[in-house]
Design an enzyme around this catalytic site. Structure first.
Site, PDB file in Angstrom:
ATOM      1  N   ASN A  60       8.027  -3.401   2.039  1.00  0.00           N
ATOM      2  CA  ASN A  60       8.879  -2.641   1.106  1.00  0.00           C
ATOM      3  C   ASN A  60       8.334  -1.248   0.825  1.00  0.00           C
ATOM      4  O   ASN A  60       8.171  -0.828  -0.313  1.00  0.00           O
ATOM      5  CB  ASN A  60       9.102  -3.419  -0.202  1.00  0.00           C
ATOM      6  CG  ASN A  60       7.810  -3.766  -0.923  1.00  0.00           C
ATOM      7  OD1 ASN A  60       6.747  -3.857  -0.313  1.00  0.00           O
ATOM      8  ND2 ASN A  60       7.897  -3.956  -2.222  1.00  0.00           N
ATOM      9  N   ASP A  68      -1.425  -9.642  -3.873  1.00  0.00           N
ATOM     10  CA  ASP A  68      -0.142  -8.979  -4.138  1.00  0.00           C
ATOM     11  C   ASP A  68      -0.399  -7.606  -4.785  1.00  0.00           C
ATOM     12  O   ASP A  68       0.355  -7.178  -5.666  1.00  0.00           O
ATOM     13  CB  ASP A  68       0.762  -9.839  -5.021  1.00  0.00           C
ATOM     14  CG  ASP A  68       2.202  -9.351  -5.049  1.00  0.00           C
ATOM     15  OD1 ASP A  68       2.561  -8.489  -4.237  1.00  0.00           O
ATOM     16  OD2 ASP A  68       2.979  -9.839  -5.895  1.00  0.00           O
ATOM     17  N   GLY A  72       4.312  -5.100 -11.027  1.00  0.00           N
ATOM     18  CA  GLY A  72       3.217  -5.022 -10.061  1.00  0.00           C
ATOM     19  C   GLY A  72       1.947  -4.494 -10.692  1.00  0.00           C
ATOM     20  O   GLY A  72       1.994  -3.697 -11.631  1.00  0.00           O
ATOM     21  N   LYS A  81       8.495 -11.110   6.679  1.00  0.00           N
ATOM     22  CA  LYS A  81       8.539 -11.264   5.216  1.00  0.00           C
ATOM     23  C   LYS A  81       9.996 -11.283   4.783  1.00  0.00           C
ATOM     24  O   LYS A  81      10.766 -10.379   5.110  1.00  0.00           O
ATOM     25  CB  LYS A  81       7.818 -10.086   4.548  1.00  0.00           C
ATOM     26  CG  LYS A  81       8.141  -9.890   3.056  1.00  0.00           C
ATOM     27  CD  LYS A  81       7.505 -10.974   2.184  1.00  0.00           C
ATOM     28  CE  LYS A  81       7.837 -10.789   0.694  1.00  0.00           C
ATOM     29  NZ  LYS A  81       7.074  -9.767   0.037  1.00  0.00           N
ATOM     30  N   PHE A 128       0.807  -1.226   0.000  1.00  0.00           N
ATOM     31  CA  PHE A 128       0.000   0.000   0.000  1.00  0.00           C
ATOM     32  C   PHE A 128       0.844   1.282   0.000  1.00  0.00           C
ATOM     33  O   PHE A 128       0.311   2.385   0.098  1.00  0.00           O
ATOM     34  CB  PHE A 128      -1.000  -0.017   1.153  1.00  0.00           C
ATOM     35  CG  PHE A 128      -2.211  -0.910   0.896  1.00  0.00           C
ATOM     36  CD1 PHE A 128      -2.413  -1.512  -0.339  1.00  0.00           C
ATOM     37  CD2 PHE A 128      -3.151  -1.129   1.890  1.00  0.00           C
ATOM     38  CE1 PHE A 128      -3.527  -2.322  -0.580  1.00  0.00           C
ATOM     39  CE2 PHE A 128      -4.273  -1.930   1.664  1.00  0.00           C
ATOM     40  CZ  PHE A 128      -4.453  -2.530   0.432  1.00  0.00           C
TER      41      PHE A 128
HETATM   42  O1  DOR Z   1       5.373  -7.565  -8.888  1.00  0.00           O
HETATM   43  C1  DOR Z   1       5.622  -7.318  -7.726  1.00  0.00           C
HETATM   44  N1  DOR Z   1       5.558  -6.062  -7.254  1.00  0.00           N
HETATM   45  N2  DOR Z   1       5.970  -8.300  -6.902  1.00  0.00           N
HETATM   46  C2  DOR Z   1       6.418  -8.059  -5.648  1.00  0.00           C
HETATM   47  O2  DOR Z   1       6.726  -8.995  -4.955  1.00  0.00           O
HETATM   48  C3  DOR Z   1       6.577  -6.683  -5.173  1.00  0.00           C
HETATM   49  C4  DOR Z   1       5.618  -5.817  -5.849  1.00  0.00           C
HETATM   50  C5  DOR Z   1       5.835  -4.331  -5.574  1.00  0.00           C
HETATM   51  O3  DOR Z   1       5.990  -3.979  -4.410  1.00  0.00           O
HETATM   52  O4  DOR Z   1       5.803  -3.559  -6.521  1.00  0.00           O
END
Ligand code: DOR
Length: 442
Positions: free
Chosen positions: A92, A298, A317, A142, A61
């Site tokens: 992250n 995800d 992502g 994680k 988020f």
């Molecule tokens: O595609 C992804 N994007 N996989 C991940 O594990 C992290 C995520 C991101 O934080 O953008």
């Protein structure tokens, strides 16, 4: 405040039947077709199904630090609209959530901003063993065994051994082997074709890292959850009879494949990468026979401008908390699975996997995190309707049948009549009252 939901077909833990559900304050107070208690509000849900709120155990988020892509307010509104009443968020962010102080800061932000319930993982680094051992008010640890968005990575065997040996919280991991990915990336270094993303992050990368993580978990007898399984081959590794290993699949790996790159371009770029339709088929099979327990999104938003950068500069992502339930309900409509299976994969199993107290089921005494779904409603996903701050969906233009139409978070309406209830503040931290003890008592 008492709310009486009448005439819905209710998905209970052991049966699905037409009954009435009384919500008193934040909890489910009674389940009985003959409830006559006076309520402050009665909702006639004839023709609709009532299910527990979705628990999404893997979202990004972006707050703090990356709030141009997403933030807790936008994302939690998207959750409420999508029927997600609890999210567990990944570390992250910027700064990375790798200490108790950072977790506590995120909890304070969410207490202020989130419409739905929340929890925040602590991220592992090669150096923060002490923080991982002392962490609390968190679902677990994680580990990025293989780097993705951001700079979190634990690849050294010694560091991984120490984390699995010395910590007690459940561990989950992003499993793509760093060495394999780097070697493949070198081979494709001149490519600007996003379809090569699935050759860089290939089946071998996923297999090596998942194998390695499962070996660590089994040797150290450590509770371990494999995040976003993407290959059929990994599912063969997952049969577990000791209650030690659980796993998750994501809608994009279940419903999209490498065949979608020409249509979606970098919008389909994810880590782990999309694989073949045969892989997707084996993921469904593993969900059906219980080797994979959880469906989670995800949710990983990036702006459309960021995504438009030429591969490999485009980030990996896609967002999805807003549509994940509808995407899977559409599979119910198509006959691939049942509503009861969806409730298991998206509500009950994540609560058990992550030891969340009194959530994931419609039962007396459980929290009133509830979603009314209309299995016959057909609507098209549109970018302009998305509440996520990044404002797009990989399913833009796709018609789905089966949608959430109302969401309650701990007894408070958060989404109804097609709109967010703006003053809703039902969400709370799911680990402030201790852990459920499910795994401890097995
Ligand atoms: O595609 C992804 N994007 N996989 C991940 O594990 C992290 C995520 C991101 O934080 O953008």
């Amino acid at each position: 405040m008492k709310t009486l939901i009448t005439n819905a077909t209710v998905v209970l833990p052991d049966e699905t039947l037409r009954t009435a559900v009384l919500v008193d304050g934040t909890q489910i107070a009674a389940i009985d077709p003959a409830i006559h208690t006076a309520a402050d509000e009665t909702v006639d849900a004839a023709g609709l199904h009532l299910i527990p709120g979705v628990i999404d155990d893997q979202v990004h988020f972006r707050e703090p630090g990356l709030t141009h892509k997403e933030d807790l307010r936008h994302a939690s509104r998207a959750c409420a609209k999508g029927g997600v009443t609890t999210f567990l968020e990944m570390p992250n962010t910027v700064p990375n959530a790798t200490t108790q102080q950072r977790i506590d800061e995120k909890l304070a932000l969410a207490a202020d901003k989130s419409l739905v319930n929340y929890g925040f993982y602590i991220g592992a680094t090669p150096q923060n063993l002490r923080d991982l051992k002392a962490a609390h008010r968190t679902p677990g640890i994680k580990i990025f065994i293989g780097s993705s968005t951001g700079d979190l990575l634990v690849d050294e065997q010694d560091a991984l051994e120490a984390i699995f040996a010395e910590t007690t919280l459940p561990i989950c991991a992003h499993c793509e082997d760093e060495t394999t990915v780097r070697a493949n990336a070198e081979r494709y270094r001149d490519s600007t074709d996003v379809a090569d993303h699935s050759r860089v992050r290939d089946t071998a990368a996923a297999m090596i890292a998942t194998q390695r993580a499962l070996d660590l978990a089994r040797r150290h007898k450590h509770r371990f959850h494999v995040l976003h399984v993407s290959t059929g081959d990994e599912t063969d590794l997952l049969a577990d009879h000791a209650g030690l290993i659980t796993a998750e699949a994501c809608p994009h790996h279940l419903l999209l494949s490498v065949d979608d790159y020409p249509r979606l371009g970098s919008l389909a770029q994810m880590n782990p990468s999309l694989k073949t339709t045969a892989d997707a088929e084996r993921l469904w099979q593993a969900l059906t026979d219980g080797r994979i327990q959880v469906i989670a999104t995800d949710h990983a938003p990036h702006t459309r401008e960021e995504k438009a950068a030429p591969y490999p500069k485009s980030p990996s992502g896609m967002p999805n908390v807003e549509n994940s339930l509808a995407l899977v309900l559409d599979q119910v409509h198509r006959g691939r699975c049942t509503l009861e299976q969806v409730v298991h994969w998206m509500c009950d199993a994540p609560a058990r996997v992550w030891d969340i107290v009194d959530k994931g089921r419609i039962a007396v005494g459980y929290d009133a995190d509830l979603v009314l779904v209309d299995l016959n409603k057909t609507a098209t996903v549109r970018n302009e309707d998305q509440l996520t701050k990044c404002g797009w969906s990989a399913w833009d233009g796709v018609e789905l049948t089966g949608w959430p139409v109302a969401t309650w978070v701990r007894g408070q309406a958060a989404f109804r009549d097609g709109a967010i209830v703006e003053d809703c503040r039902g969400g709370e931290a799911v680990y402030d009252h201790g852990r459920g003890g499910y795994w401890a008592t097995r």
